[in-house]
Motif scaffolding. Structure first.
Motif, PDB file in Angstrom:
ATOM      1  N   GLU A  15       0.835  -1.216   0.000  1.00 48.73           N
ATOM      2  CA  GLU A  15       0.000   0.000   0.000  1.00 48.73           C
ATOM      3  C   GLU A  15       0.868   1.265   0.000  1.00 48.73           C
ATOM      4  O   GLU A  15       0.554   2.245  -0.669  1.00 48.73           O
ATOM      5  CB  GLU A  15      -0.936  -0.007   1.221  1.00 48.73           C
ATOM      6  CG  GLU A  15      -2.057  -1.031   1.079  1.00 48.73           C
ATOM      7  CD  GLU A  15      -2.933  -1.173   2.337  1.00 48.73           C
ATOM      8  OE1 GLU A  15      -4.060  -1.633   2.202  1.00 48.73           O
ATOM      9  OE2 GLU A  15      -2.452  -0.830   3.447  1.00 48.73           O
ATOM     10  N   SER A  47      -2.497 -10.447  -1.813  1.00 44.65           N
ATOM     11  CA  SER A  47      -2.699 -10.483  -3.267  1.00 44.65           C
ATOM     12  C   SER A  47      -3.646  -9.378  -3.712  1.00 44.65           C
ATOM     13  O   SER A  47      -3.442  -8.764  -4.762  1.00 44.65           O
ATOM     14  CB  SER A  47      -3.252 -11.841  -3.696  1.00 44.65           C
ATOM     15  OG  SER A  47      -2.379 -12.863  -3.288  1.00 44.65           O
ATOM     16  N   ALA A  48      -4.681  -9.141  -2.909  1.00 46.20           N
ATOM     17  CA  ALA A  48      -5.638  -8.091  -3.248  1.00 46.20           C
ATOM     18  C   ALA A  48      -4.935  -6.734  -3.255  1.00 46.20           C
ATOM     19  O   ALA A  48      -5.202  -5.887  -4.106  1.00 46.20           O
ATOM     20  CB  ALA A  48      -6.797  -8.088  -2.255  1.00 46.20           C
ATOM     21  N   ALA A  49      -4.013  -6.546  -2.312  1.00 46.11           N
ATOM     22  CA  ALA A  49      -3.306  -5.260  -2.231  1.00 46.11           C
ATOM     23  C   ALA A  49      -2.500  -5.006  -3.502  1.00 46.11           C
ATOM     24  O   ALA A  49      -2.340  -3.860  -3.931  1.00 46.11           O
ATOM     25  CB  ALA A  49      -2.398  -5.235  -1.007  1.00 46.11           C
ATOM     26  N   LEU A  50      -2.005  -6.077  -4.111  1.00 38.38           N
ATOM     27  CA  LEU A  50      -1.193  -5.902  -5.318  1.00 38.38           C
ATOM     28  C   LEU A  50      -1.986  -5.295  -6.478  1.00 38.38           C
ATOM     29  O   LEU A  50      -1.402  -4.734  -7.407  1.00 38.38           O
ATOM     30  CB  LEU A  50      -0.573  -7.236  -5.738  1.00 38.38           C
ATOM     31  CG  LEU A  50       0.604  -7.670  -4.846  1.00 38.38           C
ATOM     32  CD1 LEU A  50       1.005  -9.096  -5.139  1.00 38.38           C
ATOM     33  CD2 LEU A  50       1.793  -6.733  -5.034  1.00 38.38           C
ATOM     34  N   LEU A  71      -3.644  -2.709  -6.232  1.00 37.56           N
ATOM     35  CA  LEU A  71      -3.403  -1.264  -6.110  1.00 37.56           C
ATOM     36  C   LEU A  71      -2.154  -0.854  -6.882  1.00 37.56           C
ATOM     37  O   LEU A  71      -2.119   0.180  -7.552  1.00 37.56           O
ATOM     38  CB  LEU A  71      -3.233  -0.865  -4.641  1.00 37.56           C
ATOM     39  CG  LEU A  71      -4.372  -1.162  -3.670  1.00 37.56           C
ATOM     40  CD1 LEU A  71      -3.955  -0.830  -2.252  1.00 37.56           C
ATOM     41  CD2 LEU A  71      -5.608  -0.374  -4.071  1.00 37.56           C
ATOM     42  N   GLU A 125      -0.802  -2.453  -9.355  1.00 35.47           N
ATOM     43  CA  GLU A 125      -1.093  -2.667 -10.770  1.00 35.47           C
ATOM     44  C   GLU A 125      -1.779  -1.423 -11.343  1.00 35.47           C
ATOM     45  O   GLU A 125      -1.400  -0.918 -12.390  1.00 35.47           O
ATOM     46  CB  GLU A 125      -2.028  -3.873 -10.841  1.00 35.47           C
ATOM     47  CG  GLU A 125      -1.936  -4.683 -12.093  1.00 35.47           C
ATOM     48  CD  GLU A 125      -2.911  -5.842 -12.027  1.00 35.47           C
ATOM     49  OE1 GLU A 125      -2.473  -6.951 -11.706  1.00 35.47           O
ATOM     50  OE2 GLU A 125      -4.113  -5.620 -12.287  1.00 35.47           O
ATOM     51  N   ALA A 145      -2.430 -17.857  -7.029  1.00 40.10           N
ATOM     52  CA  ALA A 145      -2.130 -16.459  -6.722  1.00 40.10           C
ATOM     53  C   ALA A 145      -2.886 -15.523  -7.666  1.00 40.10           C
ATOM     54  O   ALA A 145      -3.477 -14.528  -7.248  1.00 40.10           O
ATOM     55  CB  ALA A 145      -0.630 -16.209  -6.821  1.00 40.10           C
ATOM     56  N   LEU A 190      -6.449 -15.091  -6.748  1.00 40.30           N
ATOM     57  CA  LEU A 190      -6.636 -14.250  -5.566  1.00 40.30           C
ATOM     58  C   LEU A 190      -6.631 -12.773  -5.966  1.00 40.30           C
ATOM     59  O   LEU A 190      -7.473 -11.982  -5.532  1.00 40.30           O
ATOM     60  CB  LEU A 190      -5.536 -14.512  -4.533  1.00 40.30           C
ATOM     61  CG  LEU A 190      -5.398 -15.948  -4.013  1.00 40.30           C
ATOM     62  CD1 LEU A 190      -4.270 -16.026  -2.986  1.00 40.30           C
ATOM     63  CD2 LEU A 190      -6.701 -16.436  -3.397  1.00 40.30           C
ATOM     64  N   LEU A 191      -5.672 -12.413  -6.805  1.00 38.48           N
ATOM     65  CA  LEU A 191      -5.545 -11.024  -7.244  1.00 38.48           C
ATOM     66  C   LEU A 191      -6.727 -10.625  -8.130  1.00 38.48           C
ATOM     67  O   LEU A 191      -7.343  -9.580  -7.928  1.00 38.48           O
ATOM     68  CB  LEU A 191      -4.216 -10.832  -7.996  1.00 38.48           C
ATOM     69  CG  LEU A 191      -4.001  -9.512  -8.717  1.00 38.48           C
ATOM     70  CD1 LEU A 191      -3.970  -8.344  -7.750  1.00 38.48           C
ATOM     71  CD2 LEU A 191      -2.708  -9.531  -9.511  1.00 38.48           C
ATOM     72  N   ALA A 203     -10.129 -10.320  -6.467  1.00 42.88           N
ATOM     73  CA  ALA A 203     -10.230  -9.100  -5.654  1.00 42.88           C
ATOM     74  C   ALA A 203     -10.706  -7.925  -6.500  1.00 42.88           C
ATOM     75  O   ALA A 203     -11.288  -6.976  -5.988  1.00 42.88           O
ATOM     76  CB  ALA A 203      -8.880  -8.793  -5.015  1.00 42.88           C
ATOM     77  N   TYR A 235     -12.377  -5.715  -0.787  1.00 36.59           N
ATOM     78  CA  TYR A 235     -11.013  -5.404  -0.350  1.00 36.59           C
ATOM     79  C   TYR A 235     -10.971  -5.193   1.169  1.00 36.59           C
ATOM     80  O   TYR A 235     -10.131  -5.762   1.870  1.00 36.59           O
ATOM     81  CB  TYR A 235     -10.495  -4.141  -1.053  1.00 36.59           C
ATOM     82  CG  TYR A 235      -9.037  -3.871  -0.747  1.00 36.59           C
ATOM     83  CD1 TYR A 235      -8.043  -4.608  -1.385  1.00 36.59           C
ATOM     84  CD2 TYR A 235      -8.652  -2.922   0.189  1.00 36.59           C
ATOM     85  CE1 TYR A 235      -6.704  -4.397  -1.091  1.00 36.59           C
ATOM     86  CE2 TYR A 235      -7.316  -2.702   0.491  1.00 36.59           C
ATOM     87  CZ  TYR A 235      -6.346  -3.444  -0.155  1.00 36.59           C
ATOM     88  OH  TYR A 235      -5.025  -3.251   0.143  1.00 36.59           O
TER      89      TYR A 235
END
Lengths: 279, 310
Positions: A148, A182-185, A187, A189, B174, B177-178, B181, B302
């Protein structure tokens, strides 16, 4: 303001804690040659005879990568908690205490910001000595915070993994860190900020199957064991011997799963070049 | 303590006996009724005191309703889609579009298979990278055509095998997961049986995560945990307790959003009630999400995962 307060300035001149086994002589796990500690350290903990890459404690790794005296450690206030009150043969709380005493770390990852060949970078670095570099809630949180931060400040993010996977003692909470990181990535991107993932020996399970394999560029150190399932689990499941070199960096390169295998002595230069080209 | 399966056998035997008594008509109905009451009490007592290990047995029960059963009984107009467009067509994950209570939706679920032949064909519900990539491809279609996604989780875990590693099992999980999201449509995931680690998570990064009452969701199987942490298979019950893998535990921990109740003796003893409960709860979850904008959906998802941990 408050954030600044929690950041601990590290002295670049300060000698890092001695890596791996103590003692004057260290035996190479691969070729069994004996090396004088100083000689090994000046060779970045790589066996001068066979090229075996010894595991490196997180702090030593940071000293190897950042320009001298330029980095500060971040998110040092985070302490692991025993949310499930997990007890196996030992209580988790005791395991944590022992790992903390052994490593001088609070958990298995260090976040840092500094300069790499004069360029700002954020690094998250695993320390395998801390419960096998396993990912619990603190590791997941630190990785997420650094991602982040990288997105917010538009600074390239580098993650250096060395982990057995999710930390069983935190049960489902550690599993969910895979989704969180993984979800944070997404951002990063969105903002077009580069993320370089460096896989070192070993990178397995929940770490492998989340942020570690989501790098824009994925680098591995030579002969590192990298994969989803451990070799023993696979052998037991399929009841077959595994082929030679299976799940090693070179095998992954051959199968198109990573971008390159880079020796430790070349890692800083490679990272520097990539940051330069992608930023 | 007797195991669940022993208990089930006993219950069936007694139930048959009572039916026999009734049909014979030789005995005083009051006495028969008394016996039946006692019998029901015993059943309630047993199922009211299930240990986490008992629930693991129910979650893995061979007769438990599978993804295919939900698709055939709860959904209508199902069309299955195949292939990841890269390498192959995984058989452990079923993906496609269907109607759910009249609404067109995308449905994706892990399928373990029923008989031996089908189990082998389905790889025992253990997905390969091809499965995950197919699932993602179909989820992206759902996003493109603005259809909500319902995923059904029932897997011992992602397949640990040579080809799985060669094809990038880690990357496949992986990536899901991304990408999950980022999905701009509602995602509701239901753990219907076994939620086996990363292999389950890879199709359950959802806005709403529900669990059937006796389903389990865990970072590692109790057997794997016992082997690694206790170095003994005899400690599997201890490992099960420690992992906090039941629906009640996970609700308490704030990991899941709701529990779908099962019939007293478990989903496998009464499909109809199970499907009815499933439909009701999933519909409610969808209803809550259908009012959100794409941006709100992404944000809600998120934040849901962002707050798990410290």
């Amino acid at each position: 303001m408050l954030k600044k307060f929690f950041r601990k300035k590290l002295d670049g001149e300060q000698k890092p804690q001695s890596p791996v086994p103590t003692g004057l002589w260290i035996k190479c796990e691969n070729c069994k040659a004996l090396h004088f500690r100083g000689e090994l350290e000046s060779n970045l903990m790589v066996c001068p005879r066979c090229g075996y890459h010894f595991p490196v404690p997180a702090k030593d790794r940071l000293y190897m990568l950042f320009d001298k005296g330029t980095f500060e450690e971040l998110d040092i206030d985070l302490e692991p908690q025993d949310i499930l009150e997990f007890v196996d043969r030992k209580p988790y709380s005791q395991r944590l205490k022992e790992a903390q005493e052994k490593t001088g770390l609070k958990d298995a990852v260090i976040n840092a910001k500094g300069k790499l060949d004069g360029k700002d970078v954020l690094i998250s670095c695993f320390d395998f000595r801390f419960m096998g570099g396993s990912m619990g809630s603190v590791v997941g949180e630190k990785i997420t915070r650094n991602i982040e931060r990288a997105a917010e400040e538009r600074i390239p993010f580098i993650c250096i993994s060395a982990s057995g996977g999710a930390r069983m003692q935190e049960g489902i909470i550690s599993l969910m860190q895979m989704a969180k990181t993984s979800a944070a990535l997404a951002l990063l991107e969105e903002r077009g900020v580069p993320y370089i993932s460096v896989l070192t020996h070993p990178t397995m399970g929940g770490v492998s199957a989340s942020f570690a394999f989501l790098g824009d560029v994925i680098i591995a150190e030579p002969k590192a064991l990298i994969g989803f399932a451990g070799p023993r689990v696979i052998e037991q499941t399929i009841r077959q011997k595994l082929p030679k070199g299976f799940q090693r960096s070179e095998f992954l390169l051959e199968h198109g799963l990573i971008d390159m295998v880079v020796e430790r002595k070349d890692l800083k230069n490679t990272l520097s070049q990539l940051v330069e080209l992608l930023s | 303590m007797q195991t669940l399966f022993e208990f089930e056998k006993k219950v069936d035997k007694l139930r048959k006996k009572i039916e026999e008594l009734k049909s014979m008509g030789k005995f005083d109905p009051v006495v028969v009724e008394e016996i039946e009451k006692k019998f029901q009490k015993k059943i309630k007592e047993f199922y009211g005191n299930l240990s986490p290990w008992d629930r693991v047995q129910i979650a893995r029960h061979p007769d438990r309703p599978h993804t295919i059963d939900y698709i055939n009984n709860v959904f209508t107009d199902f069309i299955e889609l195949h292939g990841d467009r890269h390498y192959g067509d995984g058989k452990a994950i079923i993906a496609g579009f269907a109607k759910f209570s009249g609404i067109p939706v995308c449905v994706i679920g892990q399928e373990k298979g029923r008989d031996t032949k089908e189990k082998i064909a389905r790889n025992f519900g253990m997905p390969l990278p091809e499965d995950y990539r197919k699932a993602l491809r179909v989820m992206k279609l759902a996003e493109k055509f603005r259809k909500p996604i319902i995923t059904l989780v029932d897997t011992p875990g992602a397949f640990p095998g040579i080809e799985a590693e060669e094809h990038g099992q880690s990357e496949a999980i992986a990536r899901n997961l991304l990408e999950m999201a980022k999905l701009k449509v509602p995602v509701v995931s239901v753990v219907i049986g076994e939620g086996g680690s990363g292999g389950a998570l890879a199709i359950s990064v959802a806005n709403k995560l529900l669990m059937l009452e006796n389903a389990i969701y865990s970072v590692i199987s109790p057997e794997g945990c016992a082997a690694i942490l206790w170095q003994s298979q005899d400690k599997v019950k201890e490992a099960t307790e420690a992992l906090k893998l039941t629906s009640r535990d996970l609700l308490k921990l704030g990991i899941i959003d709701g529990i779908i109740p099962e019939p007293l003796e478990g989903a496998h003893r009464d499909y109809e009630t199970t499907f009815k409960n499933f439909k009701e709860h999933v519909l409610r979850a969808l209803d809550e999400l259908l009012g959100l904008t794409p941006e709100e959906l992404v944000k809600q998802r998120y934040e849901k995962f962002r707050k798990i941990g410290v």
